[in-house]
Write an enzyme that holds these catalytic residues in place. Structure first.
Site, PDB file in Angstrom:
ATOM      1  N   SER A  99       1.021  -1.410   0.202  1.00  0.00           N
ATOM      2  CA  SER A  99      -0.144  -0.071   0.176  1.00  0.00           C
ATOM      3  C   SER A  99       0.742   1.398  -0.043  1.00  0.00           C
ATOM      4  CB  SER A  99      -0.850   0.342   0.817  1.00  0.00           C
ATOM      5  OG  SER A  99      -1.397   1.086   1.175  1.00  0.00           O
ATOM      6  N   TYR A 139      -1.693  -0.820  10.457  1.00  0.00           N
ATOM      7  CA  TYR A 139      -2.097  -1.087   8.967  1.00  0.00           C
ATOM      8  C   TYR A 139      -1.147  -0.648   8.368  1.00  0.00           C
ATOM      9  CZ  TYR A 139      -3.585  -0.301   3.597  1.00  0.00           C
ATOM     10  OH  TYR A 139      -3.782  -1.154   2.940  1.00  0.00           O
TER      11      TYR A 139
END
Length: 261
Positions: free
Chosen positions: A141, A154
């Site tokens: 990501s 995350y």
């Protein structure tokens, strides 16, 4: 590695980017083993009616090592070989600070995003090494290299995926297995829509979120071209450049761009 006539395993296949990966791989002539957890079965079953034995459906919780370790034999029983792996499955955390998260929430994010990717790589790698040509693509990501407000766990999990993938690339550089890490920026999926966040400047071309269709196409292209790293979306490209130039400034910018509602 060109995907035509190759057996490609895709996690998180039930929706969003994962479902688009399955669709586009099938359209390009690949054979797909679609890994689902709980949702998305009806959508994938509709593809099976069109593509027949070009797609198989397998259920597993990738955060559960026992589930994952059963998958290679299940897939080999159907397709006889495995040529590629796209580790797409992932979850975000609740938009809270680390101080306000409980350990169960923290553990779940790390188990799915990092350990799930690790279990898949380790379980499938022996079979990939036996193929004339094979490839692993891990989806990290933009948060894997840049802090995101109220997504600290995350981003830590995706940073771990980044380093796992780059380490695998180093280990496998003299083998038949290519390795790619993907850094998507904002992608317009249900996860983002339901997250309770506001992203300013999305009307700008520079920060416009990718559709799942666009993100999937970029991921497959990166795999086929044996890219070391893939930045998916203008926001990922811009923030990657800025973070290298001035990490603190880049962090300040992303803090202003993303606000919790």
């Amino acid at each position: 590695m060109k995907v035509f006539n190759k057996v490609i395993v895709v996690t998180g296949a039930g929706g969003g980017i994962g479902r688009e990966l399955v669709c586009q791989l099938l359209e390009k002539g690949a054979i797909v083993a679609a890994i689902l957890h709980k949702s998305g079965l009806e959508e994938i079953k509709s593809l099976a009616t069109v593509y027949g034995d070009k797609i198989s459906i397998h259920f597993a919780n990738i955060a559960n090592r026992d589930d994952v370790e059963k998958l290679p034999e299940e897939i080999l029983a159907v397709h006889r070989c495995i040529d590629g792996l796209i580790n797409n499955a992932g979850i975000i955390q609740p938009f809270h600070s680390v101080n306000d998260l409980d350990y169960e929430q923290i553990q779940r994010v790390m188990d799915v995003n990092f350990y799930g990717t690790l279990y898949m790589c380790k379980s499938f790698l022996p079979h990939l090494l036996n193929r004339p040509e094979a490839h692993i693509t891990n989806v990290s990501s933009m948060g894997g290299f840049l802090p995101v407000p109220h997504q600290t766990i995350y981003t830590a999990s995706k940073a771990a995926v980044k380093m796992l993938t780059e380490g695998l690339h180093l280990e496998l550089r003299d083998t038949n297995v290519g390795v790619t890490v993907v850094f998507p920026g904002g992608v317009d999926t249900n996860i983002v829509q339901n997250a309770g966040i506001e992203i300013t400047g999305v009307e700008s071309h520079s920060y416009k979120m990718l559709s799942p269709n666009e993100a999937a196409a970029i991921i497959i292209k990166g795999m086929e071209n044996k890219k070391y790293r893939v930045l998916a979306g203008n926001d990922a490209k811009i923030m990657d450049f800025l973070y290298r130039l001035n990490p603190k400034k880049a962090t300040d910018i992303i803090a202003k761009k993303i606000k919790t509602l």
